[in-house]
Write an enzyme that holds these catalytic residues in place. Structure first.
Site, PDB file in Angstrom:
ATOM      1  N   ALA A 161       5.524  -3.807 -15.703  1.00  0.00           N
ATOM      2  CA  ALA A 161       4.118  -3.274 -15.232  1.00  0.00           C
ATOM      3  C   ALA A 161       3.874  -2.083 -15.330  1.00  0.00           C
ATOM      4  O   ALA A 161       4.783  -1.139 -15.203  1.00  0.00           O
ATOM      5  CB  ALA A 161       3.906  -3.750 -14.015  1.00  0.00           C
TER       6      ALA A 161
ATOM      7  N   LEU B 182       3.489 -13.880 -18.003  1.00  0.00           N
ATOM      8  CA  LEU B 182       2.212 -14.244 -17.231  1.00  0.00           C
ATOM      9  C   LEU B 182       2.585 -14.089 -15.680  1.00  0.00           C
ATOM     10  O   LEU B 182       3.802 -15.047 -15.338  1.00  0.00           O
ATOM     11  CB  LEU B 182       1.740 -15.671 -17.678  1.00  0.00           C
ATOM     12  CG  LEU B 182       0.766 -15.503 -18.713  1.00  0.00           C
ATOM     13  CD1 LEU B 182       0.315 -17.049 -18.961  1.00  0.00           C
ATOM     14  CD2 LEU B 182      -0.433 -14.981 -18.852  1.00  0.00           C
ATOM     15  N   TYR B 183       1.922 -13.770 -14.755  1.00  0.00           N
ATOM     16  CA  TYR B 183       1.732 -14.220 -13.394  1.00  0.00           C
ATOM     17  C   TYR B 183       0.764 -14.900 -13.289  1.00  0.00           C
ATOM     18  O   TYR B 183      -0.420 -14.611 -13.740  1.00  0.00           O
ATOM     19  CB  TYR B 183       1.566 -13.150 -12.403  1.00  0.00           C
ATOM     20  CG  TYR B 183       2.593 -11.939 -12.177  1.00  0.00           C
ATOM     21  CD1 TYR B 183       3.973 -12.573 -11.579  1.00  0.00           C
ATOM     22  CD2 TYR B 183       2.681 -10.810 -13.103  1.00  0.00           C
ATOM     23  CE1 TYR B 183       5.060 -11.430 -11.729  1.00  0.00           C
ATOM     24  CE2 TYR B 183       3.676  -9.829 -12.750  1.00  0.00           C
ATOM     25  CZ  TYR B 183       4.996 -10.249 -12.205  1.00  0.00           C
ATOM     26  OH  TYR B 183       5.680  -9.298 -11.869  1.00  0.00           O
TER      27      TYR B 183
ATOM     28  N   ARG C  61       9.822  -3.854  -1.137  1.00  0.00           N
ATOM     29  CA  ARG C  61      10.318  -2.559  -1.748  1.00  0.00           C
ATOM     30  C   ARG C  61      10.009  -1.420  -0.867  1.00  0.00           C
ATOM     31  O   ARG C  61       8.951  -0.876  -0.941  1.00  0.00           O
ATOM     32  CB  ARG C  61       9.835  -2.473  -3.279  1.00  0.00           C
ATOM     33  CG  ARG C  61      10.057  -3.513  -4.216  1.00  0.00           C
ATOM     34  CD  ARG C  61       9.175  -3.517  -5.454  1.00  0.00           C
ATOM     35  NE  ARG C  61       9.145  -4.708  -6.132  1.00  0.00           N
ATOM     36  CZ  ARG C  61       8.334  -5.153  -7.046  1.00  0.00           C
ATOM     37  NH1 ARG C  61       7.363  -4.295  -7.486  1.00  0.00           N
ATOM     38  NH2 ARG C  61       8.355  -6.380  -7.247  1.00  0.00           N
TER      39      ARG C  61
ATOM     40  N   LYS D 278      10.508 -17.357 -16.361  1.00  0.00           N
ATOM     41  CA  LYS D 278      11.532 -16.002 -16.096  1.00  0.00           C
ATOM     42  C   LYS D 278      11.937 -15.891 -14.644  1.00  0.00           C
ATOM     43  O   LYS D 278      10.855 -15.992 -13.555  1.00  0.00           O
ATOM     44  CB  LYS D 278      10.745 -15.195 -16.587  1.00  0.00           C
ATOM     45  CG  LYS D 278      11.429 -13.553 -16.414  1.00  0.00           C
ATOM     46  CD  LYS D 278      10.580 -12.317 -17.005  1.00  0.00           C
ATOM     47  CE  LYS D 278      11.300 -11.061 -16.603  1.00  0.00           C
ATOM     48  NZ  LYS D 278      11.074 -10.595 -15.340  1.00  0.00           N
TER      49      LYS D 278
ATOM     50  N   SER E  88      17.160 -14.002 -14.469  1.00  0.00           N
ATOM     51  CA  SER E  88      16.716 -12.469 -14.152  1.00  0.00           C
ATOM     52  C   SER E  88      16.384 -12.510 -12.493  1.00  0.00           C
ATOM     53  O   SER E  88      16.009 -13.512 -12.274  1.00  0.00           O
ATOM     54  CB  SER E  88      15.406 -12.094 -14.826  1.00  0.00           C
ATOM     55  OG  SER E  88      14.882 -10.861 -14.363  1.00  0.00           O
TER      56      SER E  88
ATOM     57  N   HIS F 130      14.600 -10.162 -11.766  1.00  0.00           N
ATOM     58  CA  HIS F 130      13.279  -9.039 -11.763  1.00  0.00           C
ATOM     59  C   HIS F 130      13.813  -7.787 -11.551  1.00  0.00           C
ATOM     60  O   HIS F 130      13.058  -6.945 -10.916  1.00  0.00           O
ATOM     61  CB  HIS F 130      12.454  -9.659 -10.490  1.00  0.00           C
ATOM     62  CG  HIS F 130      11.078  -9.334 -10.668  1.00  0.00           C
ATOM     63  ND1 HIS F 130      10.067 -10.411 -11.108  1.00  0.00           N
ATOM     64  CD2 HIS F 130      10.374  -8.100 -11.079  1.00  0.00           C
ATOM     65  CE1 HIS F 130       8.997  -9.658 -11.214  1.00  0.00           C
ATOM     66  NE2 HIS F 130       8.910  -8.622 -11.225  1.00  0.00           N
TER      67      HIS F 130
ATOM     68  N   GLY G 295      20.164  -4.690 -15.287  1.00  0.00           N
ATOM     69  CA  GLY G 295      21.173  -3.464 -15.190  1.00  0.00           C
ATOM     70  C   GLY G 295      21.827  -3.291 -16.682  1.00  0.00           C
ATOM     71  O   GLY G 295      22.692  -2.600 -16.612  1.00  0.00           O
TER      72      GLY G 295
ATOM     73  N   ARG H 291      13.975  -0.966 -17.386  1.00  0.00           N
ATOM     74  CA  ARG H 291      13.626   0.477 -16.721  1.00  0.00           C
ATOM     75  C   ARG H 291      13.830   1.473 -17.993  1.00  0.00           C
ATOM     76  O   ARG H 291      12.936   2.213 -18.055  1.00  0.00           O
ATOM     77  CB  ARG H 291      14.475   0.659 -15.604  1.00  0.00           C
ATOM     78  CG  ARG H 291      13.922  -0.097 -14.269  1.00  0.00           C
ATOM     79  CD  ARG H 291      14.735   0.475 -13.116  1.00  0.00           C
ATOM     80  NE  ARG H 291      14.512  -0.113 -11.875  1.00  0.00           N
ATOM     81  CZ  ARG H 291      14.910  -1.452 -11.412  1.00  0.00           C
ATOM     82  NH1 ARG H 291      15.565  -2.161 -12.470  1.00  0.00           N
ATOM     83  NH2 ARG H 291      14.422  -2.139 -10.537  1.00  0.00           N
TER      84      ARG H 291
HETATM   85  N1  FMN Z   1       8.937  -8.617 -14.571  1.00  0.00           N
HETATM   86  C1  FMN Z   1       7.838  -9.487 -14.799  1.00  0.00           C
HETATM   87  O1  FMN Z   1       8.096 -10.489 -15.075  1.00  0.00           O
HETATM   88  N2  FMN Z   1       6.598  -8.913 -14.614  1.00  0.00           N
HETATM   89  C2  FMN Z   1       6.337  -7.627 -14.547  1.00  0.00           C
HETATM   90  O2  FMN Z   1       5.260  -7.156 -14.503  1.00  0.00           O
HETATM   91  C3  FMN Z   1       7.365  -6.775 -14.168  1.00  0.00           C
HETATM   92  N3  FMN Z   1       7.100  -5.513 -13.785  1.00  0.00           N
HETATM   93  C4  FMN Z   1       8.175  -4.451 -13.746  1.00  0.00           C
HETATM   94  C5  FMN Z   1       7.748  -3.382 -13.587  1.00  0.00           C
HETATM   95  C6  FMN Z   1       8.948  -2.377 -13.349  1.00  0.00           C
HETATM   96  C7  FMN Z   1       8.541  -1.060 -13.289  1.00  0.00           C
HETATM   97  C8  FMN Z   1      10.306  -3.014 -13.323  1.00  0.00           C
HETATM   98  C9  FMN Z   1      11.479  -1.898 -13.309  1.00  0.00           C
HETATM   99  C10 FMN Z   1      10.732  -4.157 -13.764  1.00  0.00           C
HETATM  100  C11 FMN Z   1       9.413  -5.089 -13.597  1.00  0.00           C
HETATM  101  N4  FMN Z   1       9.681  -6.551 -14.010  1.00  0.00           N
HETATM  102  C12 FMN Z   1       8.654  -7.497 -14.124  1.00  0.00           C
HETATM  103  C13 FMN Z   1      11.346  -7.103 -14.098  1.00  0.00           C
HETATM  104  C14 FMN Z   1      11.607  -6.674 -15.547  1.00  0.00           C
HETATM  105  O3  FMN Z   1      10.812  -7.761 -16.456  1.00  0.00           O
HETATM  106  C15 FMN Z   1      13.077  -7.055 -15.808  1.00  0.00           C
HETATM  107  O4  FMN Z   1      13.478  -8.466 -15.206  1.00  0.00           O
HETATM  108  C16 FMN Z   1      14.094  -5.802 -15.092  1.00  0.00           C
HETATM  109  O5  FMN Z   1      13.321  -4.625 -15.242  1.00  0.00           O
HETATM  110  C17 FMN Z   1      15.141  -5.715 -15.902  1.00  0.00           C
HETATM  111  O6  FMN Z   1      16.179  -4.984 -15.009  1.00  0.00           O
HETATM  112  P1  FMN Z   1      16.619  -3.383 -15.652  1.00  0.00           P
HETATM  113  O7  FMN Z   1      15.276  -2.870 -15.270  1.00  0.00           O
HETATM  114  O8  FMN Z   1      17.625  -3.055 -14.888  1.00  0.00           O
HETATM  115  O9  FMN Z   1      16.823  -3.416 -17.092  1.00  0.00           O
END
Ligand code: FMN
Length: 346
Positions: free
Chosen positions: A87, A138-139, A175, A212, A234, A236, A272, A294
């Site tokens: 996001a 999508l959410y 969080r 997901k 995942s 998230h 990660g 990230r």
């Molecule tokens: N996952 C979603 O499915 N929808 C999102 O809108 C979403 N927003 C995220 C926003 C941020 C800032 C971060 C860090 C993650 C978000 N995620 C979201 C999870 C990511 O899709 C992903 O699973 C995760 O970042 C992977 O881990 P990593 O950051 O260590 O690579």
């Protein structure tokens, strides 16, 4: 502060250090934060160093780069790697998601666009290069099918080629770090998406829908039984539930208990991933494509050029790490390159 020339950035983690000095603290914290004590956040990173490789030597690996291109749901990309949906790209750069779309196009990797984008979906779709494939995350509000239908129709109209349905967020992420900076949410609403809802959605569209947030072998098997075209392992980015497993750990559970899942549908995984060897380890378990979140968000402090540089870095690392592990062809990789009998599970 002024950023060094992007060509001098060495590795994906560097983008986070640069972003920390560049972004305002609350925006940086929004990207960085995980749930609660951030044990799973740290575990997401540490899992990969616990999973040791068994490098074979004196193998003919000169052609490794030719095995990098990968099909994801039938579409061609240059790498078994994609940009996970995150996001609010606008926190890092005023061009927001446009830098990610263009960087992804330059590197020919898949970008899964977040539902919570800073730019409108129209702007994002309009920024596509010719022939560029984007998936839409999508959410949904499971209590409002009318709204869900509108989301599906919009994605179809704008030319997204698949829907990534996030199913790991039955409640808010807890969080702490983000809440301290006013960038967490704390509304305590519950919205469970069931397999019934998933199947209803699939009746409404011909777009593939990928759940997901699968985190157990049980749910992976249920996904196969429901005919899902792919699943996305995942937690998230450890932002929802502290104690949840990294994508590698889920893939390992599936590898041990129901390895046929990897042959039944496409499996994606994230959490990660920072180095080429992390990608190699996931592919070794049967994962088809690996997501990075990230680091791409932080690379976007440079806009498109940063995203492109991040792709260039990880492309090189996947190739050299696979070669140094004795992999001749990434399409033939298997778990014998992992020292799983010595993997510390606890
Ligand atoms: N996952 C979603 O499915 N929808 C999102 O809108 C979403 N927003 C995220 C926003 C941020 C800032 C971060 C860090 C993650 C978000 N995620 C979201 C999870 C990511 O899709 C992903 O699973 C995760 O970042 C992977 O881990 P990593 O950051 O260590 O690579």
């Amino acid at each position: 502060s002024a950023l060094p020339n992007v060509s001098t950035v060495v590795g994906l983690p560097d983008f986070q250090f640069l972003a920390e000095g560049h972004m305002n603290l609350s925006s940086y914290t929004y990207y960085h934060s995980g749930a609660a004590g951030e044990w799973s956040y740290r575990n997401n990173l540490e899992t990969f160093q616990r999973a040791r490789l068994r490098p074979r030597v004196m193998k003919m690996v000169d052609d490794i780069e030719s095995s990098l291109p990968t099909q994801i749901l039938g579409y061609n990309f240059s790498l078994p790697l994609f940009i996970s949906p995150c996001a609010r790209a606008g926190y890092a750069n005023e061009t927001g998601e446009l830098g990610l779309v263009r960087g992804a196009a330059a590197g020919n990797v898949l970008y899964m666009v977040t539902d919570f984008s800073s730019r409108t979906k129209e702007e994002i779709s309009a920024a596509k290069a010719e022939g560029q494939i984007l998936f839409q995350q999508l959410y949904i509000d499971p209590h409002n099918d009318t709204a869900t239908l509108e989301q599906i129709r919009e994605a179809e109209t704008l030319g997204f080629k698949a829907l990534i349905l996030t199913v790991d967020s039955a409640a808010d992420g807890n969080r702490h770090r983000a809440l301290r900076f006013g960038v967490g949410s704390a509304d305590s609403s519950y919205s469970s998406i069931t397999w019934e809802k998933y199947n209803w959605m699939r009746e409404q569209t011909s777009l593939p829908i990928v759940p997901k947030g699968i985190q157990t072998v049980e749910d992976a098997v249920i996904a196969v039984r429901n005919g899902a075209p792919a699943i996305f392992l995942s937690n998230h980015g450890a932002r929802q539930l502290d104690g949840s497993p990294n994508g590698f750990e889920v893939a390992l559970e599936i590898h041990e208990q129901a390895p046929w899942v990897f042959d039944s549908l496409e499996v994606y995984a994230d959490g990660g991933v920072r180095y080429g060897a992390d990608v190699v380890k996931l592919l070794a378990l049967g994962v088809k494509a690996v997501g990075v979140g990230r680091p791409f968000m932080f690379s976007n402090i440079y806009g498109e050029a940063g995203v492109e540089r991040a792709i260039e870095i990880i492309r090189r690392e996947i190739a050299i790490d696979a070669a140094n592990a004795g992999i001749a062809d990434l399409k033939q990789i298997n778990s014998s390159v992992l020292a799983l009998n010595r993997y510390p599970f606890w």
